[in-house]
Design an enzyme around this catalytic site. Structure first.
Site, PDB file in Angstrom:
ATOM      1  N   HIS A   1       1.288  -0.839   0.075  1.00  0.00           N
ATOM      2  CA  HIS A   1       0.018  -0.596   0.031  1.00  0.00           C
ATOM      3  C   HIS A   1       0.893   1.508  -0.120  1.00  0.00           C
ATOM      4  O   HIS A   1       0.492   1.767   1.252  1.00  0.00           O
ATOM      5  CB  HIS A   1      -0.734  -0.285   1.270  1.00  0.00           C
ATOM      6  CG  HIS A   1      -2.617   0.617   1.256  1.00  0.00           C
ATOM      7  ND1 HIS A   1      -1.988   2.065   0.524  1.00  0.00           N
ATOM      8  CD2 HIS A   1      -3.980   0.388   1.238  1.00  0.00           C
ATOM      9  CE1 HIS A   1      -3.223   2.569   1.230  1.00  0.00           C
ATOM     10  NE2 HIS A   1      -4.274   2.127   1.248  1.00  0.00           N
TER      11      HIS A   1
ATOM     12  N   GLU B   1      -0.547   1.303  -5.920  1.00  0.00           N
ATOM     13  CA  GLU B   1      -0.424  -0.015  -4.907  1.00  0.00           C
ATOM     14  C   GLU B   1      -0.569  -1.669  -5.508  1.00  0.00           C
ATOM     15  O   GLU B   1      -1.141  -2.051  -6.130  1.00  0.00           O
ATOM     16  CB  GLU B   1      -1.592  -0.528  -3.680  1.00  0.00           C
ATOM     17  CG  GLU B   1      -1.757   0.802  -3.310  1.00  0.00           C
ATOM     18  CD  GLU B   1      -3.212   0.747  -1.991  1.00  0.00           C
ATOM     19  OE1 GLU B   1      -3.773   2.285  -2.198  1.00  0.00           O
ATOM     20  OE2 GLU B   1      -3.777  -0.925  -2.054  1.00  0.00           O
TER      21      GLU B   1
HETATM   22  O1  TA6 Z   1      -6.218   1.544  -0.707  1.00  0.00           O
HETATM   23  C1  TA6 Z   1      -7.175   1.574  -0.435  1.00  0.00           C
HETATM   24  C2  TA6 Z   1      -7.926   1.633   0.313  1.00  0.00           C
HETATM   25  O2  TA6 Z   1      -8.416   0.469   0.674  1.00  0.00           O
HETATM   26  C3  TA6 Z   1      -8.734   3.028   0.515  1.00  0.00           C
HETATM   27  O3  TA6 Z   1     -10.283   2.401   0.405  1.00  0.00           O
HETATM   28  C4  TA6 Z   1      -8.868   3.798   2.142  1.00  0.00           C
HETATM   29  O4  TA6 Z   1      -9.597   2.873   3.558  1.00  0.00           O
HETATM   30  C5  TA6 Z   1      -7.417   3.379   2.305  1.00  0.00           C
HETATM   31  O5  TA6 Z   1      -7.526   2.101   2.190  1.00  0.00           O
HETATM   32  C6  TA6 Z   1      -6.975   3.734   3.615  1.00  0.00           C
HETATM   33  O6  TA6 Z   1      -7.062   2.707   4.535  1.00  0.00           O
HETATM   34  P1  TA6 Z   1      -6.394   2.357   5.892  1.00  0.00           P
HETATM   35  O7  TA6 Z   1      -7.679   1.111   6.258  1.00  0.00           O
HETATM   36  O8  TA6 Z   1      -5.172   2.411   5.771  1.00  0.00           O
HETATM   37  O9  TA6 Z   1      -7.215   3.755   6.371  1.00  0.00           O
END
Ligand code: TA6
Length: 314
Positions: free
Chosen positions: A167, A271
């Site tokens: 991520h 990601e």
């Molecule tokens: O990767 C994108 C995502 O899944 C978004 O939907 C958003 O929620 C982001 O990740 C961040 O997630 P987190 O659980 O770290 O707040």
């Protein structure tokens, strides 16, 4: 001090006294926290930070660190019954002192092997034995490689399936000036529209509002052009067919306690992921997922570098 004398790998204390490993090679550097197996810094030979970490990031379990490269395993986002993005990003990893031989030889001395195995608590929420080995390597040219090897060590004959993502939060000068190349014309699932499936238009992706899309079966190379910094990030990935693109924009930015109100202007998540088709492993089987990040100087409009050439070059 010559490069051969420089300390390539150093274990030290970071924020909140958490253990971190600092990798150095010819002026470049990277930092990895044992908490989450989480890369929180990647700097080029000029000492410029290439990853975004929020000024409000919390370095305290059980909260995941907001920024850098959180590892989403065994579940990406809410694609399953576990907490969002699984639990690997808020567990303490160990240094793997005796890793099995690494598939590819690298000349770099600046690397660290980490390992995560499930705790008794983890087995209650995800009843599977696994060994997750992560190698973080800072290449001689300042490239950053992350290689994950996940093995099913169940002794009850059970297979398991998982989804996965690196991520990565890239630091950008101004999100409204950034373009992403390599995802044109692909299908994606829009997380802002109940994961409905759409097809991306033909041009490079630009940003003027919240984006949360899962691009399916992308090319193995994606480019992020930061016009103002005359910098192109190149993501090369292997074993990770999908790519998630996320920017929370202003409203979500304000709603996140560990994120600054205006910080969406200076970050973009692209990601490398395996989401659409989950990965299934039989006992004894191992999966490998690798991402390599590099930067090339660029300025699209000055024509110095055409991203297509980046994407087509080896
Ligand atoms: O990767 C994108 C995502 O899944 C978004 O939907 C958003 O929620 C982001 O990740 C961040 O997630 P987190 O659980 O770290 O707040």
């Amino acid at each position: 001090m010559s490069n051969s004398e420089r300390v390539h790998v150093e274990l030290c204390k970071g924020a909140s006294g958490l253990d971190k490993v600092v990798l150095r090679d010819r002026g470049s550097s990277a930092e990895v926290y044992l908490y989450g197996g989480h890369v929180t810094s990647w700097k080029n030979e000029h000492g410029e930070e290439l990853l975004f970490v929020s000024s409000k990031a919390i370095f305290k379990p059980p909260k995941a660190i907001r920024g850098g490269i959180p590892i989403c395993f065994p579940q990406f986002s809410n694609h399953g019954p576990l907490e969002p993005h699984g639990f690997a990003r808020n567990r303490f990893w160990s240094i793997d002192i005796d890793p099995p031989p690494f598939p590819t030889q690298s000349s770099s001395k600046a690397f660290i092997d980490l390992i995560l195995k499930p705790s008794e608590e983890d087995l209650k929420i995800w009843p599977h034995s696994f060994e997750f080995r992560l190698r973080v390597t800072l290449g001689p040219g300042g490239d950053l490689m992350l290689t994950s090897r996940i093995r099913n060590t169940n002794t009850d004959g059970k297979v398991f399936t998982f989804t996965f993502a690196y991520h990565t939060y890239f630091s950008v000068s101004d999100i409204s000036e950034v373009r992403v190349e390599g995802l044109e014309t692909l299908d994606y699932l829009d997380n802002l529209q109940n994961k409905e499936r759409f097809t991306e238009q033909g041009d490079a992706i630009t940003f003027e509002s919240e984006v949360d899309k899962i691009y399916l079966r992308t090319p193995t190379k994606i480019a992020i052009l930061d016009h103002e910094k005359k910098r192109t990030f190149v993501i090369r990935k292997d074993g990770l067919p999908d790519a998630v693109v996320w920017n929370p924009w202003d409203k979500k930015a304000k709603a996140m306690a560990d994120f600054g109100d205006d910080e969406h202007k200076h970050m973009l998540c692209v990601e490398a992921a395996a989401v659409e088709k989950s990965i299934t492993l039989k006992p004894g089987e191992e999966w490998r997922g690798r991402q390599e990040l590099s930067t090339v100087p660029s300025s699209y409009c000055s024509g110095q570098l055409d991203p297509q050439r980046v994407l087509q070059s080896s």
